[in-house]
Scaffold this motif. Sequence first.
Motif, PDB file in Angstrom:
ATOM      1  N   GLY A 108       0.857  -1.179   0.000  1.00 62.72           N
ATOM      2  CA  GLY A 108       0.000   0.000   0.000  1.00 62.72           C
ATOM      3  C   GLY A 108       0.894   1.230   0.000  1.00 62.72           C
ATOM      4  O   GLY A 108       2.087   1.137   0.277  1.00 62.72           O
ATOM      5  N   GLY A 111       1.167   3.337   5.380  1.00 63.21           N
ATOM      6  CA  GLY A 111       0.756   2.514   6.508  1.00 63.21           C
ATOM      7  C   GLY A 111       1.210   1.070   6.469  1.00 63.21           C
ATOM      8  O   GLY A 111       0.763   0.264   7.286  1.00 63.21           O
ATOM      9  N   GLU A 159       6.251  -7.187   4.795  1.00 62.96           N
ATOM     10  CA  GLU A 159       5.929  -5.957   4.084  1.00 62.96           C
ATOM     11  C   GLU A 159       6.509  -6.048   2.672  1.00 62.96           C
ATOM     12  O   GLU A 159       7.654  -6.470   2.511  1.00 62.96           O
ATOM     13  N   ASN A 184      -3.898   1.069   0.837  1.00 62.80           N
ATOM     14  CA  ASN A 184      -4.438   2.215   0.093  1.00 62.80           C
ATOM     15  C   ASN A 184      -3.551   2.487  -1.128  1.00 62.80           C
ATOM     16  O   ASN A 184      -2.458   1.926  -1.232  1.00 62.80           O
ATOM     17  N   TYR A 333       8.820  10.552  10.281  1.00 60.27           N
ATOM     18  CA  TYR A 333       9.339   9.453   9.464  1.00 60.27           C
ATOM     19  C   TYR A 333       9.115   9.703   7.974  1.00 60.27           C
ATOM     20  O   TYR A 333       9.974   9.432   7.143  1.00 60.27           O
ATOM     21  N   ASN A 334       7.930  10.255   7.657  1.00 63.10           N
ATOM     22  CA  ASN A 334       7.615  10.415   6.248  1.00 63.10           C
ATOM     23  C   ASN A 334       6.444  11.362   6.049  1.00 63.10           C
ATOM     24  O   ASN A 334       5.717  11.659   6.997  1.00 63.10           O
TER      25      ASN A 334
HETATM   26  P1  ADP Z   1       4.848   2.931   5.163  1.00 64.44           P
HETATM   27  O1  ADP Z   1       5.449   1.708   5.786  1.00 64.44           O
HETATM   28  O2  ADP Z   1       3.835   2.587   4.110  1.00 64.44           O
HETATM   29  O3  ADP Z   1       5.848   3.931   4.701  1.00 64.44           O
HETATM   30  P2  ADP Z   1       4.238   3.749   7.866  1.00 64.44           P
HETATM   31  O4  ADP Z   1       3.388   2.773   8.576  1.00 64.44           O
HETATM   32  O5  ADP Z   1       5.700   3.726   8.117  1.00 64.44           O
HETATM   33  O6  ADP Z   1       3.967   3.644   6.298  1.00 64.44           O
HETATM   34  O7  ADP Z   1       3.677   5.204   8.164  1.00 64.44           O
HETATM   35  C1  ADP Z   1       4.294   6.322   7.547  1.00 64.44           C
HETATM   36  C2  ADP Z   1       3.689   7.598   8.046  1.00 64.44           C
HETATM   37  O8  ADP Z   1       2.307   7.744   7.691  1.00 64.44           O
HETATM   38  C3  ADP Z   1       3.712   7.755   9.520  1.00 64.44           C
HETATM   39  O9  ADP Z   1       4.086   9.071   9.739  1.00 64.44           O
HETATM   40  C4  ADP Z   1       2.298   7.478  10.022  1.00 64.44           C
HETATM   41  O10 ADP Z   1       1.977   8.275  11.115  1.00 64.44           O
HETATM   42  C5  ADP Z   1       1.449   7.864   8.822  1.00 64.44           C
HETATM   43  N1  ADP Z   1       0.375   6.909   8.574  1.00 64.44           N
HETATM   44  C6  ADP Z   1       0.424   5.578   8.763  1.00 64.44           C
HETATM   45  N2  ADP Z   1      -0.683   4.979   8.280  1.00 64.44           N
HETATM   46  C7  ADP Z   1      -1.466   5.952   7.757  1.00 64.44           C
HETATM   47  C8  ADP Z   1      -2.725   5.950   7.083  1.00 64.44           C
HETATM   48  N3  ADP Z   1      -3.402   4.815   6.872  1.00 64.44           N
HETATM   49  N4  ADP Z   1      -3.211   7.140   6.659  1.00 64.44           N
HETATM   50  C9  ADP Z   1      -2.539   8.276   6.866  1.00 64.44           C
HETATM   51  N5  ADP Z   1      -1.327   8.341   7.489  1.00 64.44           N
HETATM   52  C10 ADP Z   1      -0.795   7.193   7.942  1.00 64.44           C
END
Ligand code: ADP
Length: 458
Positions: A108, A111, A159, A184, A333-334
């Motif tokens: 996705g 998240g 993942e 998503n 983080y992002n």
């Molecule tokens: P990924 O592994 O896909 O990069 P993370 O779980 O590490 O995602 O989350 C990255 C950032 O997005 C974090 O700052 C978190 O707070 C935020 N975040 C996580 N899940 C969601 C979501 N479903 N919708 C919006 N923001 C999210």
Amino acid sequence: MNLQQLSEHMQGAILQGDPRLRFQRYNIDSRLTESGDLFFAIQSRRDGHDFVADAVRRGAAGAVISRDVPPLPTVTALVRVKDTLCALQDLAQHVFGTVRPRVVGITGSIGKTTTKEFTAELLSTRHNILKSEGNFNNHLGLPLTLLRLERHHTTAVLEYAMSAPGEIAALTRIVPPDVAVITNVKPVHLEFFSGIDAIAKAKRELLEGAARPATAVLNYDDPRVRDMAAGWEGQALFFGLSPDCAIRAENIRYLGWDGLSFDLIYQEERRPTRLPFFNRGQLYNFLAAAAVASVFGIPVQAVAEAAGRLHAGDKRGRVYVLDRRIRIIDDSYNSNPAALEEALKSLSRLPSGNGRRIAVLGDMLELGETETGYHRRAGEFAARTAIDLLIAVGPRSRHLAAEAIAAGMDSAKVLYFDDSREAAEHVPTLMQEGDVWLIKGSRGVYMDVIVKKLKERG
Ligand code: ADP
């Protein structure tokens, strides 16, 4: 496996070392090498062969190579293969086939890591789980994770990440998921794609490469993910807020710093549940994890209880309470347009001691040609939320700041810094009692240095 068996599975030749030798761990980064490791010299941005000597100095008991390296102590095992990356992946595949856990694959745009952590937490109430550590989620991280499998692991929660088409397909060839979760599809890594539909297509590779039979766990509220069920011959399980979802949340109540509560609808059952998060994105991540738990037959009571134990990952929405009731939401983080909007909405809903809500927003990277438009829209969005001070960081965020002012935000309440280091020097002096600070930006902007300075001062 001993050196002899390892070498056979990699179709390699032992150049030196005792064939009976066994290793503690498998590793590709000499800086992280520990005593007894088998080091794989991988050609990536840099050539791992240049670090074999370093790895051995740090205790590696052996190395897998594909070209000559300077002489090593004779006790050090050395296996020569044609291609070290293929060798790593072949070995991982062999280990996977031997242990054959059930695999939950998660992908996705946003998240993944959080959903992986939540899923592992829910499943571990009944199963022996191996999960990817951190974001070990690519052609290197996935095999390295599989090489940590032990016989007692019944389930692997993995993942699957990508930044280009075909990458997830390649990962599924190493390990096809039995349960494929898609959180998503959003504009993230957009610069590597022709558009968001191309991102959706690349994410769908997880379904195409899934085991047969497999269950797809899909976000119903994201139309591009919902549409992935079309043409999918396996079972599809939807999560979200819509009444059409077998796993959903109803009657959501935002409880400020206490998180949110809702009725979890879990197949046919209903259970009042509380999550210690105030970001709605985290609710979606939880629902995805709950959907997987339902595939594994975990009872609703166990899922609802585990919900209260979940916590935000490092730099992924963790809250720090400092002196003078100042709170920092570390989301450094992002960032990307969709996650930023969700984070700003959460910030607006939170109570603050003195009424001040402050957003420190760094550039969103990898958006390609559309990046200026996305930053402008984020500025306009920020202006419409209950923010008392907007601090933009980085060249792209200059557009964000300008658009926030154009959209009506008082220019005295909008600050701009060229980079996170400069912001980190000035921003802490602005802290006031009762403030709520949200810090968010793409990884490459290093917004965490601002968090660090704020925490030091507070
Ligand atoms: P990924 O592994 O896909 O990069 P993370 O779980 O590490 O995602 O989350 C990255 C950032 O997005 C974090 O700052 C978190 O707070 C935020 N975040 C996580 N899940 C969601 C979501 N479903 N919708 C919006 N923001 C999210």
